[in-house]
Structure formats: C-alpha cells, structure tokens
Design an enzyme around this catalytic site. Structure first.
Site, short mmCIF file in Angstrom:
data_model
loop_
_atom_site.label_atom_id
_atom_site.label_comp_id
_atom_site.label_asym_id
_atom_site.label_seq_id
_atom_site.Cartn_x
_atom_site.Cartn_y
_atom_site.Cartn_z
N GLY A 182 8.42 -6.39 -7.24
CA GLY A 182 7.64 -6.82 -6.08
C GLY A 182 8.57 -7.15 -4.92
O GLY A 182 9.64 -6.58 -4.78
N ARG A 183 8.12 -8.10 -4.12
CA ARG A 183 8.87 -8.41 -2.89
C ARG A 183 10.26 -8.96 -3.19
O ARG A 183 11.25 -8.50 -2.63
CB ARG A 183 8.09 -9.42 -2.05
N ILE A 184 10.33 -9.94 -4.09
CA ILE A 184 11.65 -10.52 -4.40
C ILE A 184 12.48 -9.52 -5.19
O ILE A 184 13.67 -9.34 -4.93
CB ILE A 184 11.50 -11.86 -5.16
N ARG A 265 9.64 -18.41 -12.70
CA ARG A 265 8.96 -19.61 -13.17
C ARG A 265 9.59 -20.02 -14.50
O ARG A 265 9.96 -19.16 -15.31
CB ARG A 265 7.45 -19.33 -13.40
N GLU A 294 8.09 -29.48 -14.57
CA GLU A 294 8.75 -29.92 -13.33
C GLU A 294 8.08 -31.17 -12.79
O GLU A 294 6.85 -31.19 -12.69
CB GLU A 294 8.70 -28.81 -12.27
N HIS A 313 14.00 -26.25 -8.00
CA HIS A 313 12.97 -25.42 -7.37
C HIS A 313 13.14 -25.41 -5.84
O HIS A 313 12.23 -25.77 -5.09
CB HIS A 313 11.57 -25.92 -7.76
N1 LIG Z 1 11.92 -20.28 -7.04
C1 LIG Z 1 11.09 -20.25 -6.02
O1 LIG Z 1 11.13 -21.11 -5.14
C2 LIG Z 1 10.10 -19.15 -5.89
C3 LIG Z 1 9.60 -18.48 -6.99
N2 LIG Z 1 8.70 -17.48 -6.83
C4 LIG Z 1 8.22 -16.78 -8.04
O2 LIG Z 1 8.55 -15.40 -7.93
C5 LIG Z 1 7.43 -14.61 -8.32
C6 LIG Z 1 7.51 -13.24 -7.68
O3 LIG Z 1 7.37 -13.36 -6.28
P1 LIG Z 1 7.16 -12.07 -5.36
O4 LIG Z 1 8.19 -11.06 -5.68
O5 LIG Z 1 7.02 -12.52 -3.97
O6 LIG Z 1 5.75 -11.58 -5.91
P2 LIG Z 1 5.16 -10.09 -5.93
O7 LIG Z 1 3.72 -10.25 -6.26
O8 LIG Z 1 5.55 -9.36 -4.71
O9 LIG Z 1 5.91 -9.41 -7.15
C7 LIG Z 1 5.64 -9.71 -8.49
C8 LIG Z 1 5.84 -8.43 -9.28
O10 LIG Z 1 5.72 -8.71 -10.65
C9 LIG Z 1 5.10 -7.58 -11.25
N3 LIG Z 1 4.50 -7.97 -12.53
C10 LIG Z 1 3.46 -8.82 -12.73
N4 LIG Z 1 3.18 -8.90 -14.04
C11 LIG Z 1 4.07 -8.08 -14.66
C12 LIG Z 1 4.28 -7.74 -16.02
N5 LIG Z 1 3.53 -8.24 -16.99
N6 LIG Z 1 5.27 -6.87 -16.30
C13 LIG Z 1 6.03 -6.35 -15.32
N7 LIG Z 1 5.89 -6.65 -14.02
C14 LIG Z 1 4.91 -7.50 -13.70
C15 LIG Z 1 4.05 -7.15 -10.23
O11 LIG Z 1 3.70 -5.81 -10.43
C16 LIG Z 1 4.80 -7.35 -8.94
O12 LIG Z 1 5.47 -6.19 -8.54
C17 LIG Z 1 6.23 -15.47 -7.90
O13 LIG Z 1 5.06 -15.15 -8.64
C18 LIG Z 1 6.70 -16.87 -8.17
O14 LIG Z 1 6.36 -17.24 -9.48
C19 LIG Z 1 8.28 -17.08 -5.60
C20 LIG Z 1 8.73 -17.70 -4.48
C21 LIG Z 1 9.63 -18.84 -4.54
O1 LIG Z 2 6.28 -19.57 -3.46
C1 LIG Z 2 6.37 -20.00 -4.64
O2 LIG Z 2 5.72 -19.56 -5.58
C2 LIG Z 2 7.33 -21.06 -4.91
O3 LIG Z 2 7.70 -21.27 -6.02
C3 LIG Z 2 7.79 -21.89 -3.79
O4 LIG Z 2 7.79 -23.19 -4.22
P1 LIG Z 2 7.55 -24.37 -3.18
O5 LIG Z 2 6.27 -24.04 -2.51
O6 LIG Z 2 8.75 -24.37 -2.31
O7 LIG Z 2 7.42 -25.59 -4.04
#
Ligand SMILES: NC(=O)C1=CN([C@@H]2O[C@H](COP(=O)(O)OP(=O)(O)OC[C@H]3O[C@@H](n4cnc5c(N)ncnc54)[C@H](O)[C@@H]3O)[C@@H](O)[C@H]2O)C=CC1
Ligand SMILES: O=C(O)C(=O)COP(=O)(O)O
Length: 355
Positions: A182-184, A265, A294, A313
């Site tokens: 996905g995006r990340i 997560r 958390e 986090h």
């Molecule tokens: N540490 C932090 O502060 C943050 C953590 N996150 C976590 O990162 C995750 C991903 O974020 P994004 O990339 O923006 O989301 P996104 O929705 O763009 O990408 C998630 C990807 O995971 C794939 N996916 C879902 N289930 C799957 C499976 N069973 N097997 C294989 N691939 C699978 C999807 O197809 C998608 O491409 C979020 O859901 C969140 O939990 C996001 C932002 C901040």
């Molecule tokens: O965007 C997410 O899913 C995150 O994990 C970001 O966490 P926060 O909203 O900074 O507590």
C-alpha cells in the site's frame, strides 16, 4: 447554552441539524459538540487549530487514546468524534446514538473502531490516507539503521564518557521483505532501492507497474518471503487475517542474523514468539514502534531487551505530517457536517473522494 438542553431532548430533535454547525432548538442555538482526543492534533502547531476553532463547534478536548471504558463515560453527548486510536467499540457506538453523526479518524489504521457496527448504524468513518506514509517509511528506516548500527547502545555509552566502537551491519544488498504494497509499503520500496537493497514483497494488492519499475520480486506466499529475507517489515492493516502473521514458525524460517522492523501494528507480530527468538539467537533484532498493548506495561520484557528497540508509536508524528493529517481529519469532519466538499470515507457509508 448547550447545557440547558438535556441530552434526551437533543436526541429527539437530532434531525433538525442545519448546515451551519449549529442546532436550532426552541429558538436557541446549540453548537454541535465534537470530542477531540488526538494528542498530536492538540499539541502540534498548524493551521488545523484555527480552522477547527472557526467552525463554531463546542470542542471537548481529552488526552487520547482513550480506552473503551473512558469512551463509554463520555459517549452519548457528541455529534462527532475527532479521534485517534481510541476504543470505539459497538457498545460505545450504541451509547453515542442517536446524536453521533460522524467519526473523523486522524490517521490510517481503523483497527480500534468496530467498523461492522458503524456500517450497521450508518455512521461514516472518515480517515486521512496519503498524508503520513512518507513519515512512517522514514521512521521505519530510522529503526532499521538504529538496530543494524547499535545506535542506542553506542550513543548511551558516549553519553557516559565511554568510547564504545561497536560493529554493526550494512543495508547494502540486504534482502528486505515488505509485507503490504500500500502507501507505506511503496514508500519503503523507494527508500530500500536508494540503499541498494534487494527488494522483495508480498501483498494482496500488487501495483504491477510500480513493482516492475522498482524491481520488486513478488512472493506468492509469506513463508517464501520469510525464508528469503534478512529484514521483514510489515505494512498491512490489522485484521483477523493479519493478526500474528509474524509467528514462531515463520521466524524460524528466516536466515541467520535476520531482523524484524514493525511500524504497522503490534498485533501483527506474536511478541512472545519474538522474545523467544531473540533469546534463542534465532532472531538478531526486533525494532518496533507499536505494541500489542499500548501503552505497554513498563515491566514488559521487550522494553529493556538488549536486542530490541521500541519507540512509542511515533511513526507518523513529525511537525510536517501532523498538520497534514490534522487538516485532513478536520476537513473530513467539517465537510461532512456541512454537507458539502469531499470526504475520505473508509467504511463505505458515504462516497469517498478520489485519492
Ligand atoms: N506507526 C504508525 O504511526 C503508523 C502505522 N500505520 C499502520 O500501517 C498500516 C498500513 O498503512 P498504509 O500503507 O497507509 O495503508 P494502505 O491501506 O495504503 O496499505 C495497506 C496494504 O496492506 C495490504 N493488505 C491488507 N491485508 C493484507 C493481507 N492479509 N495480506 C497482504 N496484504 C494485505 C492492502 O492490500 C494494502 O495494500 C496501517 O493500517 C496502520 O496499521 C499507519 C500509519 C502510522
Ligand atoms: O495512522 C495510523 O494508523 C497511526 O498509527 C498513527 O497513529 P497516531 O494517530 O499518530 O496515534
């Protein structure tokens, strides 16, 4: 003014909301009440403060993330939640009705919200895609490099006046396995290419053109990714399917000196299995920004483990990213409540804007 109106009567007349952010009730204006829980929204300077203030809502500020119990104490009295990773369970949603109209989540991961319940009751859940992925990918590399170069240990030593010259590892030509394209995940690919790493990936969504251009090797099974890669980095949503996707058997498949870096997560990883693998020497290191619980118990063995690095986090928390996320979250809320302008809806209750 709002406190002159009992909740019960406010609920009965919830269909009288107008589009101006105020509720007309028996000739009195009652502002919409919004529960704001996201600490980074509250603590970081940026245009989101002025924008939210200018709406005329009554804002109730709490320091989140709130547990289900804390949310239940507050629920019932709000038109909208501007929230982070708070426990928005079915019970919280039921108690919030009929006044609650919208949940505007700051961030991406929706795993603390009972999405099935929001759909059942027709409550749209907004989120903020496309504004924190670069920041999270940078933090993932920060953790990876810190683990490989023993950064914390050597800096702690020099702070104590000891000149500790530790030997680490380089990223060059290491095999990185990115789970979730996905995006990340895609930002991870670009950065890994910049370090001349060999990039491997696995995902149920596969951006073919991007992956061909960036030379990403696609794996059709997670087991094959774990057998191949020196570094595993999960970037999927947390779902029933992805819960503990990094487990004992998969850790055992990894090559010697392998590490796992987790900014997804906490629950994507079986932490007990990671601790065992670190202690047995099967896994050389685990760096994580997220924990299964958390905040964790301060006595959690991972926090002080010499082969582990844990950040609190903070993956998406930069002075650049927070205002972007906050503006997007508050814009979602305002546009929905005003009934005009695009919204980024994650649960399909209202149409979502194109990203
Ligand atoms: N540490 C932090 O502060 C943050 C953590 N996150 C976590 O990162 C995750 C991903 O974020 P994004 O990339 O923006 O989301 P996104 O929705 O763009 O990408 C998630 C990807 O995971 C794939 N996916 C879902 N289930 C799957 C499976 N069973 N097997 C294989 N691939 C699978 C999807 O197809 C998608 O491409 C979020 O859901 C969140 O939990 C996001 C932002 C901040
Ligand atoms: O965007 C997410 O899913 C995150 O994990 C970001 O966490 P926060 O909203 O900074 O507590």
């Amino acid at each position: 003014m709002a406190d002159l109106v009992t909740m019960e009567s406010a609920c009965q007349i919830s269909d009288l909301y107008d589009n101006l952010g105020v509720l007309e009730w028996r000739g009195r204006a009652m502002p919409m009440r919004i529960l704001l829980t996201t600490c980074s929204f509250q603590d970081t300077p940026g245009p989101h403060h002025e924008f939210l203030e200018s709406q005329g809502y009554e804002i109730v500020r709490e320091r989140g993330p709130l547990s289900e119990e804390q949310m239940l104490q507050l629920a019932g009295d709000f038109d909208g939640f501007l929230c982070g990773d708070d426990g928005i369970t079915r019970a919280v949603i039921e108690k919030s009705l009929p006044r609650l109209r919208v949940i505007a989540k700051y961030g991406i991961g929706l795993d603390k919200i009972d999405i099935a319940a929001t759909k059942e009751f027709g409550i749209p859940v907004m989120f903020t895609p496309g504004v924190n992925h670069t920041t999270v990918a940078e933090h993932t590399f920060c953790l990876m490099l810190a683990l490989y170069r023993n950064l914390v240990e050597t800096v702690n030593a020099t702070r104590e006046g000891r000149w500790l010259r530790l030997t680490g590892h380089e990223l060059w030509r290491k095999k990185i396995g990115i789970i979730g394209m996905g995006r990340i995940g895609q930002e991870m690919v670009k950065r890994a290419r910049g370090f001349d790493m060999e990039v491997h990936g696995y995902g149920n969504f596969w951006p073919e053109d991007f992956c061909v251009r960036e030379g990403v090797t696609r794996h059709r099974s997670l087991d094959s990714l774990f057998e191949t890669c020196d570094i595993i980095s999960p970037h999927t949503k947390l779902t029933a399917e992805t819960h503990h996707m990094i487990h004992r058997a998969r850790l055992a498949m990894m090559p010697p000196e392998a590490i796992v870096v987790n900014t997804g997560r906490g629950e994507l990883v079986d932490t007990e299995a990671v601790l065992e693998a670190l202690n047995s020497g099967k896994l050389a290191g685990y760096a994580t920004d997220v924990m299964e619980q958390e905040p964790p118990d301060p006595a959690h063995p991972l926090l002080s483990h010499p082969k582990a690095l844990v950040t609190a986090h903070i993956g998406s928390r930069t002075f650049e990213s927070v205002p972007r996320q906050a503006m997007k979250a508050v814009t979602n809320l305002v546009n929905f409540l005003q009934g005009e302008g695009p919204v980024f809806c994650a649960n399909g209750v209202v149409p979502s804007a194109e990203e």
